[in-house]
Design an enzyme around this catalytic site. Sequence first.
Site, PDB file in Angstrom:
ATOM      1  N   HIS A 254       6.812 -12.781 -22.441  1.00  0.00           N
ATOM      2  CA  HIS A 254       5.715 -13.271 -23.285  1.00  0.00           C
ATOM      3  C   HIS A 254       4.444 -13.508 -22.479  1.00  0.00           C
ATOM      4  O   HIS A 254       3.375 -13.737 -23.039  1.00  0.00           O
ATOM      5  CB  HIS A 254       6.149 -14.560 -24.007  1.00  0.00           C
ATOM      6  CG  HIS A 254       5.630 -14.664 -25.410  1.00  0.00           C
ATOM      7  ND1 HIS A 254       4.347 -14.292 -25.763  1.00  0.00           N
ATOM      8  CD2 HIS A 254       6.227 -15.072 -26.562  1.00  0.00           C
ATOM      9  CE1 HIS A 254       4.166 -14.493 -27.059  1.00  0.00           C
ATOM     10  NE2 HIS A 254       5.305 -14.959 -27.574  1.00  0.00           N
TER      11      HIS A 254
ATOM     12  N   ASP B  34       2.419 -10.337 -26.721  1.00  0.00           N
ATOM     13  CA  ASP B  34       2.821 -11.259 -27.777  1.00  0.00           C
ATOM     14  C   ASP B  34       3.700 -10.521 -28.780  1.00  0.00           C
ATOM     15  O   ASP B  34       4.099  -9.387 -28.536  1.00  0.00           O
ATOM     16  CB  ASP B  34       1.574 -11.864 -28.421  1.00  0.00           C
ATOM     17  CG  ASP B  34       0.707 -12.541 -27.364  1.00  0.00           C
ATOM     18  OD1 ASP B  34       1.265 -13.316 -26.566  1.00  0.00           O
ATOM     19  OD2 ASP B  34      -0.501 -12.237 -27.300  1.00  0.00           O
TER      20      ASP B  34
END
Lengths: 331, 418
Positions: free
Chosen positions: B391, B395
């Site tokens: 992450h 995203d």
Amino acid sequence: MNAKGQDKMSTTREITLGDAMKEALAEEMRRDEDVFLLGISIRAGTFLYTKGLVDEFGGKRVIDAPLAEPGNFGVAYGAAQEGLRPVLDWMYAGFSYFAGSEVFLQSGQYHFLHGSQHPLPLTMIGTCGVGRRVGNEHATLPYGALIHHPGLKVCLPSTPYDAKGLLKSAIRDNNPVFFLWHTSLMATKGHVPLEDYVVPLGVADVKRAGSDVTVLASGLQLHHSLKAAEALKDEISVEVIDPRSFEPFDLDCLLRSVEKTSRLVIVDEDYERAGFAAEVCALMMEKGYDLLDAPVKRVCHPNMPIPGGYIDAYSMPTPDRIEAAIREVCR
Amino acid sequence: MIREMVMPQLAMGMSEGTIAEWAVAEGGRVEKDVILLSIETEKVVTDLPSPYRGYLHICAVVGTTVPVEQPIAQIAETEEEYRQLLASAKALAASGSPVAGMAPAVTAPAAVAAPAVSAPGRRQPVSGLAKKIAAQNGLELASLAGSGPGGRIVKRDVLAALASPASVAAPRTPAKAAGMREKARVPLAGMRKAIAERMLKSKTTAAHTYVFFEIDVTKLVAARKTILAREEELGTRVSMTAFYARAMALACRQVPIINSTLVGDEIIVWENVNIGIATALPGKSEYESGLVVPVLRDVGSKGVLEIDREIRRLVAAARDGSLTARDTADGTVTLSSTAGFMGGEWCVSTPLLNQPQVFNFQPGTPIEKPVVIDGAIVIRTMLPCGLSFDHRAMDGVPVASFNRKIADLLSHPELMVL
């Protein structure tokens, strides 16, 4: 080999260190016609080891050179590059500094800077040593400075046997070798065999066996150390090692000795700072730290000009100073 | 003379090595420059010659991991010295070996007792030799007073202390709970150690985020059946993995951020799609397992058949240990299939990222199960999938795009010919 430097050879006689050098030169000149001598006043023989050689080998092989050190070096250097085996006599080793770039930077590194393609079979001879009241540049011992520069082999005999054997090794070596001899030892007598022999460069000699402390010394200081060892013989068992050559240096011989004695005194007639003794100290820290039960002690000439006149007896390492150093490390 | 041989640093990044084999037994005669042992580092096994001639005392037994420049053996010049060495080594062994797997080295720095302090704030001087003898005999220097110049502890102080038995440290024995019986000890070394370090680093530095979903691969399984019928002609039994790799490459082309690496402050998005194929290896013992990730290069420009052949070559090379450095380098994304792990049951897991990559796709075993299509329950072949992404690098939106794309390709395999 025993303390007097004799091998198994039977036919020996006592001659001086100067005569031993002369024999080495004459025998090597007879053995190889590429060997020739070049130096200042060598025909007449300022020092006796070249006196008379011109009678046997003629003026083309025993060449008197002018007081022009870089030029003399150039002749020898060029001759060695062309495959001859010159022996360049500086008279006093300190005079080689007049040709500093040539001696320190060029001679030792020539072979390597030319891709290891060209050997340089050059022998240089020079005397040195404190104690003759001759002052700084006649007495200075250049081995520390010489071994700092890569590629040069450097030796200093303490006996006639070693002098003859080392000088022969030097002349037969394909690298530049600086053969130093100590002015005070010229008349020192010792056994030298009649047979042909060499003393290899890089092999130290235990001149006196002992078990409590190791003393490393060469040239005149080897004799001073033997005197100190003898004076202490009822209290402390002193082993005296003569490195004979500084480069290559026989570190294994020293480590074997210190393994036995756990203590080391290095006697070095050269200036103390950054000299051969300092180099050996560093090697001991790197390779022999846990052999030592006491710090290494140096006995050197102090870091000042070598005085002329009687006072040099007070600045140089002496048997008394060596004895005191031995006592100190054996506390 | 007794000389020490240390673990050499064979490459810039090498910090330790594991003893794989001694060619000479304890006490054996060794010759200078003749092969004496093999050491194993993260990637390779290297033979080392003996630096000296003499008699061998092994300090690090096979399987021991030793930091570079630390002793692995001592070589005594003479038999007499070897016997002395052995005697002092035995004395040390009696007081407990300081390092697991390490036989006593007479001069091993690890064996030296903690710095001896005789008074607060003042360091107790000790000679190198005294330290060595104390270490050989397991003697705590802190308990001694020095009789040398300046209060230095010297050889005679250590010898005197050794002569009085009370001062010798009590033998150290590892604590073991009553009733516990040990089956085996597996050294955390070589590949195991490399995996351990890399997995821990991945787990603790990447922002792993996991996604689980299913893909309807009924048509793909049917298409593969048609292809498998031609196995003889094609010369290979084309695997599902080859299709997954092809689909991944095409999906990466659509969503390039998936195919990237994160190093320092930069994300590098790669043009080549080099897919690491996680490959299980058998362990040396029943307690061990292994894993390598050979890399399938430029998958985007290759067809399924070519991909299949390449995977077979890499897996075979992985299993027989002949992978080259190039075979495991330059991966940009990982495919770690768990097909078969659960004997055909539905299963997903949470894969760890193969850093510096930021994406690891983990298809499981396709199984038949009831699903609802157009209001009716029908039997379809479904592929359970797990994946993780970093992450830090991206995203959810690009990952969702990738998932839609790869699901589309694997549900409609005819799209993969495009």
